[in-house]
Structures are given as structure tokens and as C-alpha cells.
Design a protein around this motif. Structure first.
Motif, mmCIF file in Angstrom:
data_model
loop_
_atom_site.group_PDB
_atom_site.id
_atom_site.type_symbol
_atom_site.label_atom_id
_atom_site.label_comp_id
_atom_site.label_asym_id
_atom_site.label_seq_id
_atom_site.Cartn_x
_atom_site.Cartn_y
_atom_site.Cartn_z
ATOM 1 N N UNK A 109 -8.077 -3.634 -8.736
ATOM 2 C CA UNK A 109 -6.806 -2.904 -8.911
ATOM 3 C C UNK A 109 -5.791 -3.161 -7.800
ATOM 4 N N UNK A 110 -5.999 -4.237 -7.038
ATOM 5 C CA UNK A 110 -5.040 -4.543 -5.981
ATOM 6 C C UNK A 110 -3.716 -5.054 -6.555
ATOM 7 N N UNK B 14 -2.630 -3.479 -14.355
ATOM 8 C CA UNK B 14 -3.222 -4.614 -13.650
ATOM 9 C C UNK B 14 -2.529 -5.916 -14.061
ATOM 10 N N UNK C 112 5.087 5.176 -0.833
ATOM 11 C CA UNK C 112 5.465 6.572 -1.111
ATOM 12 C C UNK C 112 5.570 7.334 0.203
ATOM 13 N N UNK D 228 -3.402 -8.816 -13.395
ATOM 14 C CA UNK D 228 -4.356 -9.880 -13.729
ATOM 15 C C UNK D 228 -4.886 -9.767 -15.148
ATOM 16 N N UNK D 229 -4.733 -8.610 -15.781
ATOM 17 C CA UNK D 229 -5.291 -8.434 -17.122
ATOM 18 C C UNK D 229 -4.221 -8.271 -18.192
ATOM 19 N N UNK E 262 -2.012 -4.060 -9.065
ATOM 20 C CA UNK E 262 -1.343 -3.153 -9.989
ATOM 21 C C UNK E 262 0.177 -3.124 -9.766
ATOM 22 N N UNK F 109 0.855 -1.192 0.000
ATOM 23 C CA UNK F 109 0.000 0.000 0.000
ATOM 24 C C UNK F 109 0.890 1.242 0.000
ATOM 25 N N UNK G 63 -9.659 -7.695 -12.974
ATOM 26 C CA UNK G 63 -9.546 -6.279 -13.331
ATOM 27 C C UNK G 63 -10.420 -5.307 -12.578
ATOM 28 N N UNK H 299 8.061 0.524 -17.005
ATOM 29 C CA UNK H 299 8.039 1.930 -16.599
ATOM 30 C C UNK H 299 6.664 2.528 -16.446
ATOM 31 N N UNK H 300 5.639 1.808 -16.870
ATOM 32 C CA UNK H 300 4.284 2.362 -16.785
ATOM 33 C C UNK H 300 3.609 1.887 -15.499
ATOM 34 N N UNK H 301 3.221 2.841 -14.622
ATOM 35 C CA UNK H 301 2.637 2.426 -13.336
ATOM 36 C C UNK H 301 1.139 2.110 -13.455
ATOM 37 N N UNK H 302 0.607 1.416 -12.450
ATOM 38 C CA UNK H 302 -0.835 1.191 -12.369
ATOM 39 C C UNK H 302 -1.358 0.155 -13.348
#
Lengths: 131, 392, 403, 85
Positions: A70-71, A83, A101, A85-86, A73, A53, A67, A78-81
Motif C-alpha cells: 500500500x505504499x 493502489x 496531513x 500498482x493494481x 496509494x 507520508x 498490492x 476523488x477516491x483516496x487509498x
């Protein structure tokens, strides 16, 4: 990596002739099958924890696997977020787990001046890390 | 024993302005009730950002009012019990081009002459503010006293304290009819209330309340969009707006693409305590149509990327719209209405409702208790529009 | 610009696409899962006649047919917003904007949570997640696990996991809290279980279903429910035990399980720890209707159908012109019903595009009948009172259109 | 007593939600604003039914036909770059 695969199934039959693919997760190399999602490939390798978290650092993994939640992710090339699972794995895909963070504006017990600029924030953060 | 359905002062509207009035009036020991048609902060005050700023105000009365509000809010940070994410870090304006930079220099000079804490920022300063800024930003400026709050938490906090001072709160009570026979009679969906005085703090809905007493209130809804980003790592510490926002607001010439101009889009980026980001904003007259206009959202995203191109991977998790109560001269109406003695208006703050809520609350309290007001209320009079009628 | 855009390539979406293509409409089907088939993929159960219902095969049949009809199907596309304009719809996705005159939302359902302490730990997943992992990806979700929540869906999926050779300790209820009020209450769970009793090769449950008609009898059944649980396919199903906590540091290590009263209250001192490395949580399903909501479609809350449902009529039309719905978004039912609804929705859309046509009218009538017949013959009923809920929806639609 | 997290995205637990409801008699929307439950990354998809159930249980009011927590686009997170095109 086949330890967790369901190779034989009484109704669905045999899982055979799968094409292998190499990818990395947090810098380590893993092998998955073509058609695997990031989530299934990692689970087949025994990996459940995909991120923490952002604020509290508690561990998270797959929850809904389709999907919605979003847990799972992660950061992909380099691309955040993204999924897990998808998203199907690709050859040499670079996957990074989600990290904690810093939250510079959260009230803390000791009264400190909040940083005004990013540079100030970086300095405080560095000190925290070193201290 | 106080009567639950009667009060000396009834405030209509539970947005940030109504809540601030409720706080100051009840603190002054006056028997007071607040009537809200939905929940507290369920209209404009939960569909906006949280700046309490001078940075974009003309020196003079406008900035004086904001400064007074900033000082009151800083006091409230100490007086109120529930936290409301108050941060006093200043705010910055960034310039898109050299032409804006030229005007910005003048702007800082004028503000400094007025005794306000403004500072010009050059390219190096901008880098210090955030490494995510575009390389070609020529600079900007800073106002040191600006602060940020979470508007709806502020409302909750004000009401929490006001209740301790005796405020009677009636939510989910929509006002249907207001009449005056001696006392005011306020008929709502939750029963009837009576009051000696009424403060109309219903924001964009205040004209409807006015009409019930045959009072025309020249306020129009101006719609604004805001996007919310998902939790991200820190990218900037304080609120940023673009200087063009100011040119737009004061009808000075602004260089931008046609959609940006058409939708009244200007960058606002507010880092929140939870590490989400509010990204705005737009200004449109479309009545009370609250639907999200994706063309506007896309334009806002492009505008944000012009200043923060490195944020293109940042994920947006929702968008909302709110109605800003617009008046022709961009000043609120904070005034008693001569035609209906005991009827006050505190509305029409447009995009400055958060900035000016506390001073508004204080002024209304001072007017009701017939004290000398903290600042002059002359420019805020309701009858200023009579001389110069506004077409609705 | 398409005649129709279909969101969701599950049984409803694919069947609708086939019906539309048979009437030569231009169709685009999008889905955010990397493979088409929706939640058909993963379904695997034995029918009362002993035949296997294999969702992967069923999905293949639909896909083959769609392919023969040159249907455009694009996967890994997530729609995040829809705008209605004068002529149709703009659908905003991660792959750009798609325009269509008509829109079918067939986004299915999402899972209702059954929150417990520790349910955010890696290794805790929804029961549907386990199904997809097991049958679609063919990866074992763990070595030894437990299913928390006993309902139609979780029993079916527990069986699927067993088939795949996954070691399930047992099924038990979630500890009672305001969210789990229904699925943590043994009497209510018993009611649900009885609706699938005919599927169980268990004398105890079969026996139960034959005489447990009145409420008093259900209470009795729960009271005398064996302490060791009732075994279904050799796995204990506990109605008198609840999981109170999931334990672990970085992932699931164990669960804490307690005996509970017939009302679901925890019996003090009965706490036991069971070592597991995965937990499946089963709360139930609710219609996933966000896209209908952002367009501004009116909703009805109908408990029998599983929650908030976009208002629609028997022909799957909503009050928003050109907007249709089919499948679980219209109420939680089986994949077979979704398929029949999809065909009906596809024909209704064809009707809107083509206009009056005798043959089409006949097909629509037939498709309507088909939905009803399949519903009546359903092996698995997710909610009792589906018919009542459907009637309420019909009435609402009529009232919206005719004041 | 162990914490029962209701909103996974924002880590809001049952006690906090229950206390907020009983203290302020608030609607689902106001709980969301006061506690952040449902304001996270998933858009409330996971905790929405739970929040509704808690409000219904404590207030004793049945759910209304209108969806209690407004659904706002984008209903799936989408990057600034994608929106801006």
C-alpha cells in the motif's frame, strides 16, 4: 514516454500496437498504454514519487508492485487509498498524489491550547500556513 | 530485603483497573505485586476506546465518580513520566432526530443543575464541530470536562511509575488456584506467590478468580466491536457519541433500524493522536466468543455514515472486539468481600473502565490503608447483589 | 452460491479451477491483480535443457483451458474478510459478498523485507516489483541499479532484468542487522547460492558446488570469494560487499557500499558511493496466509516452508471443513509445484462435493504422485529441507484430527 | 548511525524497537502497541517478518506456531461506504 519502455525483448518479443491513453497526475497530462497500471504508466513517464507520508512528509513510491504494501496509494477520481500498482489507467483518469496531513494532537514544543472544534483547527492551520 | 514472591497486596489483572490500583497502592508505600496472565493491557484495555466521560452519565453518583476520575487523570498527566496521549477537550453527543433533541435539552438542564459543565449545541454549533456531519443533524450537546487517553499507553505509564515505587510485576503468569491459610496463596503458571491481601481486578475474568475462593461475582462479558480507520486528514477534534447510546444504556426508547437495535450499535467516533479514527460501537452478550461478526461491523459502518455521510471514502484498516465486564446495575464492584477478609474486588466497569480506572485505583488504596474514601463506596459494595440475586 | 470459490488466479488457483470445472463444479476465481496468472506472469528463466520457461505463456495455457471449460474468473477483486458459516463461507470483497460451499485459498506469498537506511525512498522496490514491472508491464525500473540481497529469486530476476536490457551494477548483500541476519551473512548466502549453482554459467560457482559439501569448505569459499565478485552472466555478484545505506532526497540517487568480513561485519574505511537510480531489495518470500488466519485455521511455523503455514494434509485440506489451500501459501516452492498442488486441491474439492467416485480417486492418487515428482525434479529449490517441512505438516494435521 | 525504518507505514525504526524490547522484555504484540510498528495502513504485511525476526533475535526465543501479531479483518483497507454497503 517510450524512453522507459522495453520495446524489444529477446524472449518476450516486440511491444507493438499499444493503444495510447491520456490521464492526469497532480494536474499534469501524461500518456500511458492501455493495460498499464497507474504505477507502470507513471514510471514509464519517469515518475517515481507517488505520495508523501501523511505525518512526516517523506517521499514514497512503488515498493511491492502487487498490492501488498500500500505504499503506492493515490487518490483516483476523488477516491483516496487506491493502489497505483493494481489499478489500470482509464482515459482521462484524474490521479492525485497522497499528501501530508496536519496532526493537531501531536505534542509540540510550544505549549498551545489544542483546538476543540474543527473551526478552531482550521483557523490555527490557516495561521500556520500564512505565518 | 523484600521477597519477590510475597507482597502485602497482590493485584490480579494487568488491565487499566489493575494498573491504576498498582500505581496508587505502591505510591502509598505498600509492598505490592501485580499478577497478569498475559501482557499488560492485553485484554479489554487494548480493545476499547479511550473516553473519560461524564457526558453519558446520570447526574448523581455516576457522574460524581467520573468527575473524580477526570480530576485524578489530569493530575496523572503531570505525575507520570511516559506520555499517554491525554487530551482534555470535552466531548459531544449528537442527536439523530427531534425526539432525541428534546430529551437532550432536559439532559443538559439536569446536568447543569447538578453543577456540571454541559452545553446544548444547535445546528450551527454542530457545523463548527465538523464539516463532515450530516446536514440533517438537529443538534447535540457538549460536556466540557471530558477527556481522552490512549488506554494501553496509560497502563504502561502507570506501571512504569508504580515500578519506581517498588511494584513487583509478574506478567504471563496465569492464576490457577487461590487459597487462604493466613496469607493468600496464589498458584500461577509462573510459580507461587503469597500475599496478605488480594485485589481481584481481572475484569470479565474476575468471576473465575472469585470461584477459586467460592465467591460468586455477578459479572458477564459483553462484547463490543471497534473499527480503526487509516491515517486521515483531521475531521473532528473531539470524541463524538450519539445521544441514542445514552437512551440505549438507560433503557429509554430509541428510534433506529432493527439491526442497530439488535446489535446494540451506537455511534462512537474518536479521533486519535496519530490521526486514525476509532469507530464503534456495539454491545452483545455472546459469551467469550471474540470473533468479529461482520453483520455488526456493517451495521456500525452504516450508523457512522448516518452521522458522517461524507466519510464514505474513508478507509478502515482493522476491526477488533473486546469484552466489557457487565453488571446488572451498570456500576462496578469496588469492595472488600466480607466472607473472605482481605479479598477485594475491583471489577465490573462495563464500558466505563477507562473512565473510572483512576478513581477505582484511588478507592482501593484508600480502603486498604483504611483512610476515608474520596467518594462514598456504599453503592459499589459487593453484597448489594445478594439482596437481588442475578441469574448468570 | 458456488460449489467452490478460489482466491488467487495464479498457477495453483487456475489449475484447481480447471480440475473443478472438469468435474463440472460451479467455480468462481477471484484475484486482486488486474490480470489473471498470478506470479506466473513475469517468470522467465532458462531451464537446464536450454529451453525458456516463460511464465506469461504458461499462464496463457492455463487460462485457455479454464476458458474452454467456461470458468468464471474475475480480476481486480480484493477479499478482505471471510466468515465460516454452517454450510460454507461468506467472502467479503470490494465487489460485495460471495458465498461458496468450499473455499480454496491460493494467495501465494509476500516478500520478506531487508530493511536498510533509505529503503523508503521512491526508486527502492522489492525484487518482485521489478520483475512485474519488467516482464508484465514492460517498463524499465530505472537506468542504472543494484540488487541488494543474493538468493535464488533475486539471481533469477536479476537475469530477467539483464535480458530486458536494464543496467545492473552488481548484486550485493544488505548490511547486517537483526532482520537481515541471514541474508547479510556471506556463509549463509553462499549455501543458498550453491543450490542454484547448476543454473550458472560460471566456472567459479560450478566449481564451488562440486566440492563445497562440508561447512568448513563453505567458510573457505566465502573467505576466498573473489573481491571483484563472481560474475554470473557478466554481472558481478558480491558476497563480500554490503549496501549500508541508500541515499537520495526525493528518490534514489546512490547507495553506500562497504567491504564486509566473512561474517558480514563491515570493514572500516571501505565505504564507497555508487550512483544508481533504482535499488531492488531481496529478502525472500513468506506464505501470505492472512485469509486463512481470519477464518480461524490453525497454523504451524515451519522454517523450511518459509514461515507460518495453515495446517493442511497431503490432499490440501485444512482442519476447517471445506477449506483448502494450495501453492505458496503451503510453503515456498516453484510455480510448477503450485500448479500440481492446485490440480490436487481441485480434485480434493470435487471429491468433497461429488463423493466417492473411482475415477476421481484415481486422479487424486495420480495428482499426489505428480506433486511429489515435480518437487523432486525441481530446478530451483527455495529452501533446503522442503521434504522435512512437508512431513512435519503431515504429522501436525494427523495430530489435530486424531488428538 | 542512520535510521533503519522497520515499519514503513508508521515510520518506526530499529533502534526504537530494540530499545523497547530490552527495556520492557516485551512480546511482538506489546512492541506493536508501544511503538505502533505494524499498526499502519498495510496491516503489518510488510514489517511482520521483520518484527518477528527482531523479537526472536533479541529474546532468543524461537517463533511459536501461533501467529505472533493477530490478523484482524479487513485484511485490505476498505472504505466505510463499502462496508456499510
Amino acid at each position: 514516454m517510450n524512453k522507459h519502455r522495453i520495446l524489444e525483448h529477446p524472449v518476450l518479443g516486440k511491444l507493438a500496437n499499444q493503444k495510447e491513453m491520456t490521464f492526469t497526475f497532480d494536474g499534469k497530462k501524461y500518456i500511458g498504454y492501455e493495460g498499464d497500471t497507474i504505477a507502470s504508466a507513471l514510471l514509464a513517464n519517469g515518475i517515481r514519487k507517488l505520495r508523501v507520508h501523511e505525518e512526516t512528509g517523506t517521499p514514497r513510491g512503488i515498493y511491492c508492485n502487487i498490492g501488498h504494501c500500500f505504499e503506492c496509494r493515490v487518490t483516483v477520481d476523488g477516491k483516496p487509498g487506491v493502489r497505483a500498482c493494481l489499478t489500470e489507467i482509464n482515459r482521462n483518469m484524474v490521479i492525485e498524489s497522497g499528501k501530508q496531513h496536519s496532526t493537531p494532537f501531536k505534542p509540540t514544543d510550544n505549549e498551545v491550547d489544542l483546538p476543540r472544534t474543527y473551526s478552531e483547527f482550521e483557523n490555527i492551520y490557516k495561521e500556520e500556513k500564512e505565518g | 530485603m523484600t521477597n519477590k514472591n510475597h507482597a502485602e497486596v497482590a493485584i490480579i489483572g494487568g488491565g487499566i483497573v489493575g494498573c491504576a490500583i498498582a500505581y496508587y497502592v505502591s505510591k502509598a508505600g505498600i509492598d505490592c505485586m501485580l499478577i497478569e496472565k498475559g501482557d499488560l493491557a492485553s485484554g479489554t484495555s487494548s480493545r476499547c476506546d479511550g473516553n473519560i466521560s461524564i457526558v453519558d452519565k446520570d447526574p448523581g453518583f455516576d457522574s460524581l465518580m467520573s468527575l473524580a476520575s477526570q480530576e485524578l487523570t489530569a493530575e496523572l498527566e503531570k505525575d507520570l513520566n511516559l506520555p499517554f496521549e491525554y487530551r482534555s477537550l470535552g466531548s459531544i453527543l449528537v442527536c439523530d432526530n427531534d425526539a432525541e433533541m428534546e430529551v437532550a435539552k432536559q439532559w443538559v438542564n439536569i446536568q447543569n443543575q447538578a453543577g456540571l459543565k454541559f452545553k446544548l449545541l444547535d445546528r450551527t454549533d454542530i457545523r463548527q464541530e465538523s464539516p463532515y456531519f450530516a446536514d440533517d443533524i438537529p443538534g447535540g450537546l457538549e460536556c466540557e470536562t471530558d477527556s481522552l487517553i490512549n488506554p494501553y499507553l496509560f497502563c504502561y505509564s502507570l506501571i512504569d511509575k508504580a515500578k519506581q515505587y517498588g511494584l513487583k510485576l509478574h506478567t504471563r503468569a496465569e492464576v490457577k488456584l487461590v487459597s487462604k491459610k493466613g496469607d493468600f496463596l496464589i498458584e500461577t503458571t509462573k510459580g507461587n506467590f503469597t500475599a496478605k491481601k488480594i485485589v481481584n481486578a481481572a475484569g470479565v475474568w474476575s468471576p473465575f478468580i472469585g470461584k477459586m475462593l467460592d465467591i460468586e461475582i455477578p459479572i458477564k462479558p459483553r462484547k463490543g466491536h471497534i473499527m480503526v480507520g487509516g491515517r486521515q486528514k483531521p475531521i473532528i477534534m473531539r470524541n463524538v457519541m450519539e445521544f441514542g447510546y445514552l437512551m440505549n444504556k438507560f433503557q429509554r426508547e430509541r428510534i433506529a433500524d432493527s439491526k442497530t437495535l439488535k446489535h446494540g450499535v451506537a455511534l462512537v467516533l474518536e479521533p486519535t493522536e496519530s490521526q486514525n479514527f476509532l469507530i464503534g460501537s456495539s454491545r452483545q452478550f455472546v459469551g467469550f466468543d471474540a470473533r468479529i461478526d461482520y453483520d455488526v461491523v456493517q451495521t456500525m459502518a452504516r450508523r457512522a455514515l448516518r452521522f458522517f455521510p461524507k466519510l464514505d471514502d474513508f478507509n478502515m484498516i482493522r476491526t477488533y472486539t473486546g469484552f466489557r465486564p457487565w453488571t446488572e446495575d451498570h456500576l462496578p464492584i469496588i469492595s472488600e468481600v466480607e466472607e473472605v477478609p482481605g479479598f477485594y474486588i475491583a471489577a465490573g466497569h462495563e464500558g466505563d473502565g477507562i473512565s473510572l480506572a483512576t478513581i477505582t485505583g484511588k478507592l482501593i488504596e484508600e480502603m486498604i490503608t483504611e483512610k476515608e474514601t474520596t467518594i462514598s463506596i456504599e453503592p459499589l459494595r459487593y453484597d448489594r447483589f445478594n439482596k437481588n440475586a442475578v441469574t448468570m | 452460491m458456488y460449489d467452490v470459490l478460489i482466491i488467487g488466479a495464479g498457477p495453483a488457483g487456475l489449475s484447481a479451477a480447471i480440475a473443478c470445472r472438469e468435474w463440472n463444479l460451479s467455480v468462481l476465481v477471484i484475484d486482486e491483480f488486474p490480470k489473471p496468472g498470478g506470479r506466473l506472469l513475469g517468470q522467465l528463466h532458462e531451464e537446464p535443457d536450454g529451453k525458456w520457461w516463460n511464465g506469461i505463456e504458461e499462464a496463457k495455457i492455463l487460462l485457455e483451458k479454464a476458458k474452454q471449460l467456461n470458468t468464471e474468473i474475475r480480476c481486480s477483486i480484493s477479499a478482505h474478510h471471510i466468515e465460516k458459516n454452517d454450510h460454507g463461507f461468506n467472502v467479503y470483497t470490494n465487489e460485495g459478498v460471495f458465498e461458496a460451499d468450499n473455499l480454496l485459498i491460493a494467495t501465494g506469498a509476500a516478500e520478506t523485507p531487508a530493511p536498510l537506511p533509505g529503503w523508503t525512498l521512491p526508486g527502492v522496490m522489492s525484487i518482485g516489483a521489478a520483475q512485474v514491472m519488467t516482464n508484465v508491464h514492460r517498463v524499465r525500473v530505472g537506468n542504472k541499479g543494484i540488487v541488494v540481497g543474493v538468493n535464488v529469486l533475486s539471481v533469477a530476476i536479476a537475469r530477467e532484468m539483464q535480458l530486458a536490457g536494464i543496467d545492473l551494477q552488481c548484486m550485493a548483500l544488505p548490511a547486517l542487522n537483526p532482520v537481515t541476519a541471514d541474508y547479510g551473512n556471506p556463509v549463509k548466502v553462499m549455501e543458498g547460492l550453491l543450490r542454484i549453482a547448476h543454473l550458472a554459467p560460471s566456472a567459479a560457482i560450478r566449481f564451488g558446488s562440486s566440492f563445497l559439501k562440508g561447512d568448513g569448505a563453505k567458510d573457505l569459499a566465502v573467505k576466498f570469494f573473489p573481491k571483484s565478485g563472481v560474475k554470473m552472466w557478466g554481472m558481478p555478484i558480491h558476497l563480500r560487499k554490503a549496501v549500508t545505506r541508500i541515499n537520495g532526497k526525493n528518490q534514489v540517487e546512490s547507495v553506500t557500499i562497504c567491504d564486509i568480513s566473512a561474517k558480514g561485519e563491515i570493514i572500516p574505511g571501505s565505504e564507497k558511493t555508487v550512483e544508481v537510480d533504482f535499488v531492488c531489495i531481496a529478502g525472500g518470500l513468506y506464505p501470505l496466509a492472512e485469509l486463512a488466519a481470519v477464518i480461524g485455521c490453525p497454523f504451524q511455523y515451519i522454517e523450511e516452508l518459509g514461515g507460518h503455514i495453515p495446517v493442511h494434509n497431503e490432499q490440501m485440506e485444512t482442519p476447517v471443513e471445506g477449506l483448502f489451500v494450495a501453492g505458496n501459501i503451503t510453503g515456498i516452492e516453484s510455480g510448477k509445484v503450485a500448479r500440481a498442488q492446485g490440480t490436487l486441491a481441485g480434485l480434493s474439492i470435487a471429491n468433497r462435493v461429488i463423493g466417492t467416485d473411482g475415477q476421481l480417486e484415481n486422479q487424486i492418487q495420480q495428482a499426489k504422485m505428480n506433486v511429489k515428482t515435480i518437487r523432486e525434479n525441481a530446478t530451483i529449490q527455495f529452501h533446503p529441507g522442503i521434504e522435512k517441512g512437508r512431513n512435519q505438516m503431515e504429522e501436525t494435521f494427523y495430530n489435530i484430527l486424531h488428538g | 548511525m542512520d535510521k533503519v525504518i522497520i515499519c514503513r507505514c508508521e515510520e518506526v525504526d530499529l533502534e526504537e524497537i530494540k530499545e523497547t524490547i530490552s527495556k520492557y522484555q516485551c512480546s511482538a504484540r506489546e512492541i506493536k502497541l508501544r511503538t505502533r510498528a505494524g499498526m499502519g495502513y498495510c496491516g503489518g504485511r510488510t514489517c511482520r517478518p521483520a518484527l518477528n525476526a527482531i523479537v526472536a533475535e533479541i529474546s532468543g526465543e524461537k517463533l511459536r506456531h501461533e501467529i505472533p501479531l493477530k490478523i484482524q479483518p479487513p485484511i485490505r483497507p476498505v472504505s466505510l461506504g463499502k462496508i456499510g454497503g
